[in-house]
Enzyme design. Structure first.
Site, PDB file in Angstrom:
ATOM      1  N   ASP A 122       5.269  20.006  13.409  1.00  0.00           N
ATOM      2  CA  ASP A 122       5.981  18.820  13.920  1.00  0.00           C
ATOM      3  C   ASP A 122       7.241  19.178  14.691  1.00  0.00           C
ATOM      4  OD1 ASP A 122       4.361  16.936  12.921  1.00  0.00           O
ATOM      5  OD2 ASP A 122       5.682  16.237  11.330  1.00  0.00           O
ATOM      6  N   CYS A 176     -13.600   5.091  12.325  1.00  0.00           N
ATOM      7  CA  CYS A 176     -12.956   3.863  11.824  1.00  0.00           C
ATOM      8  C   CYS A 176     -13.937   2.681  11.835  1.00  0.00           C
ATOM      9  CB  CYS A 176     -11.749   3.494  12.685  1.00  0.00           C
ATOM     10  SG  CYS A 176     -10.299   4.505  12.349  1.00  0.00           S
ATOM     11  N   CYS A 179     -13.480  -1.328  10.830  1.00  0.00           N
ATOM     12  CA  CYS A 179     -12.372  -1.518   9.876  1.00  0.00           C
ATOM     13  C   CYS A 179     -11.062  -1.808  10.618  1.00  0.00           C
ATOM     14  CB  CYS A 179     -12.239  -0.245   9.048  1.00  0.00           C
ATOM     15  SG  CYS A 179     -10.819  -0.249   7.942  1.00  0.00           S
ATOM     16  N   CYS A 229       7.134   4.378   4.539  1.00  0.00           N
ATOM     17  CA  CYS A 229       6.179   3.336   4.153  1.00  0.00           C
ATOM     18  C   CYS A 229       4.786   3.957   4.204  1.00  0.00           C
ATOM     19  CB  CYS A 229       6.287   2.180   5.139  1.00  0.00           C
ATOM     20  SG  CYS A 229       4.969   0.965   5.065  1.00  0.00           S
ATOM     21  N   CYS A 232      -0.083   1.390   5.460  1.00  0.00           N
ATOM     22  CA  CYS A 232      -1.271   1.523   6.316  1.00  0.00           C
ATOM     23  C   CYS A 232      -2.142   2.695   5.874  1.00  0.00           C
ATOM     24  CB  CYS A 232      -0.882   1.637   7.786  1.00  0.00           C
ATOM     25  SG  CYS A 232       0.304   2.922   8.148  1.00  0.00           S
ATOM     26  N   CYS A 236      -6.392   2.612   3.566  1.00  0.00           N
ATOM     27  CA  CYS A 236      -7.457   3.226   4.367  1.00  0.00           C
ATOM     28  C   CYS A 236      -8.635   3.638   3.474  1.00  0.00           C
ATOM     29  CB  CYS A 236      -6.924   4.441   5.121  1.00  0.00           C
ATOM     30  SG  CYS A 236      -8.196   5.193   6.161  1.00  0.00           S
TER      31      CYS A 236
HETATM   32  S1  SF4 Z   1      -7.658   1.630   7.592  1.00  0.00           S
HETATM   33 FE1  SF4 Z   1      -8.334   3.736   8.096  1.00  0.00          FE
HETATM   34  S2  SF4 Z   1     -10.519   3.535   8.637  1.00  0.00           S
HETATM   35 FE2  SF4 Z   1      -9.617   1.495   8.717  1.00  0.00          FE
HETATM   36  S3  SF4 Z   1      -9.025   1.247  10.874  1.00  0.00           S
HETATM   37 FE3  SF4 Z   1      -7.223   1.974   9.776  1.00  0.00          FE
HETATM   38  S4  SF4 Z   1      -7.284   4.191  10.018  1.00  0.00           S
HETATM   39 FE4  SF4 Z   1      -9.344   3.448  10.542  1.00  0.00          FE
HETATM   40  S1  SF4 Z   2       2.823   0.913  10.739  1.00  0.00           S
HETATM   41 FE1  SF4 Z   2       2.315   1.700   8.706  1.00  0.00          FE
HETATM   42  S2  SF4 Z   2       4.189   2.783   8.102  1.00  0.00           S
HETATM   43 FE2  SF4 Z   2       4.772   1.419   9.791  1.00  0.00          FE
HETATM   44  S3  SF4 Z   2       5.439  -0.473   8.761  1.00  0.00           S
HETATM   45 FE3  SF4 Z   2       3.295  -0.700   9.275  1.00  0.00          FE
HETATM   46  S4  SF4 Z   2       2.244  -0.127   7.386  1.00  0.00           S
HETATM   47 FE4  SF4 Z   2       4.302   0.706   7.256  1.00  0.00          FE
END
Ligand code: SF4
Ligand code: SF4
Length: 342
Positions: A122, A176, A179, A229, A232, A236
């Site tokens: 990174d 994906c 989803c 956070c 997301c 998954c």
């Molecule tokens: S939750 Fe995971 S599998 Fe579903 S769209 Fe987002 S990154 Fe893709």
């Molecule tokens: S994009 Fe992901 S890390 Fe950023 S606020 Fe939304 S859920 Fe949280």
């Protein structure tokens, strides 16, 4: 030779090792348009050296191969914090330093075979996720995070750029499907369209990279998060397959797991340095950390938290003082509503 690098990568502590040809980054134009839309917020370093980022051959003249490494950081069901959530990647030791150290043997091995290398975690002007996809290690999720079939989303990427030529692996394809869970789960609607995150709305940005006040419109949505956070990522479906890492240095130290929000709000400069000495959290420094803790207290705190917030309200650092005042106001307002309802 390629098999030898893979074996050595495993011995060095990496979970995946794949190879991509040095070429223009396939998503360079999408990255530029993301920058042009201003989605990078105040992360000005992302704009520097655009062309370099698009083309690794500029970073290391003569480079032929990108070796992409992944390291699992999923801690499984190990101790978690109660109120005052920290994103998993920051539970334990700083991955930058840890992985850079683990790359040294690989760098030496490639040098012995005549290569010149640059190693990054990174830290370099490389679109790592793009090349991780090219190398077949992962694909871009709609959350913009990289996904691997075996590791889910819980892994760090490292890159070795080398002048040695290796047969590239087959690029990954997106899995994906239909989803959209990450987009639906985002509390601030920061994933503005598939594969595009507006950092100005993202809690990870607001609580980590953002140096100034947290805009009021997002404070309540931050809930009890104090660093980053994971929403997301947590939702998954590919994370169902994630196995816990055997790297214990990514675990949450018990001391940090057990400190309440009030106790964290009260830590001194020296205590902050001691507590986060080996953690990535040290990078945001105490005032920004206390700012985040104040927001969390404003959202989940009670009357018992008012004494420490009262002290912070008069702090010489205006960032701390203003967020503490906001938190006091939130707690008092909640208390008033509770009294009126009873
Ligand atoms: S939750 Fe995971 S599998 Fe579903 S769209 Fe987002 S990154 Fe893709
Ligand atoms: S994009 Fe992901 S890390 Fe950023 S606020 Fe939304 S859920 Fe949280």
């Amino acid at each position: 030779m390629k098999a030898g690098v893979k074996i050595l990568a495993k011995e060095c502590g990496f979970d995946e090792c794949r190879f991509a040809r040095v070429d223009r980054a396939p998503h360079a134009e999408a990255y530029f348009s993301w920058l042009d839309a201003g989605y990078q917020a105040e992360m000005l370093w992302m704009e520097r050296g655009r062309e370099k980022r698009a083309d690794p051959a500029i970073v290391l003249p003569g480079a032929k191969t990108l070796i992409i490494l992944a390291k699992n950081y999923f801690q499984g069901q190990s101790p978690k914090r109660g109120p005052g959530k920290i994103a998993r990647y920051a539970w334990g030791e700083d991955y930058h330093e840890l992985m850079q150290t683990q790359m040294i043997k690989l760098d030496d091995f490639l040098s012995i075979h005549g290569g010149r290398q640059k190693c990054y975690v990174d830290t370099g002007p490389i679109l790592e996720r793009d090349f991780a996809s090219e190398a077949g290690l992962s694909w871009h999720g709609k959350s913009s995070m990289s996904l691997n079939e075996r590791l889910g989303t819980w892994f760090f990427l490292g890159t070795i750029l080398t002048t040695l030529e290796f047969e590239p692996d087959t690029p990954a394809r997106s899995r994906c499907g239909k989803c959209f869970r990450c987009m639906e789960a985002c509390p601030t609607k920061a994933i503005v369209e598939p594969y595009r995150v507006d950092a100005r709305r993202c809690i990870s940005y607001l609580t980590i990279e953002n140096k100034g006040p947290i805009p009021e419109e997002f404070r309540k949505l931050i809930g009890d998060r104090i660093y980053g956070c994971d929403d997301c990522l947590e939702v998954c479906p590919w994370n169902r397959f994630a196995q816990a890492t055997n790297e214990i240095r990514f675990s949450l130290p018990l001391k940090l797991a057990n400190l309440s929000l009030s106790e964290l709000a009260a830590i001194t400069e020296q205590e902050f340095r001691d507590l986060f000495r080996r953690s990535p959290i040290k990078r945001i420094k105490r005032p920004r950390f206390i700012r985040n803790v104040c927001v969390a207290l404003g959202n989940v705190g009670t009357l018992t938290d008012l004494p420490i917030l009262g002290i912070l309200q008069t702090d010489a650092n205006l960032l701390i003082a203003e967020h503490a005042a906001w938190a006091v106001h939130q707690i008092e307002e909640r208390e008033q509503l509770r009294n009126e309802a009873s």
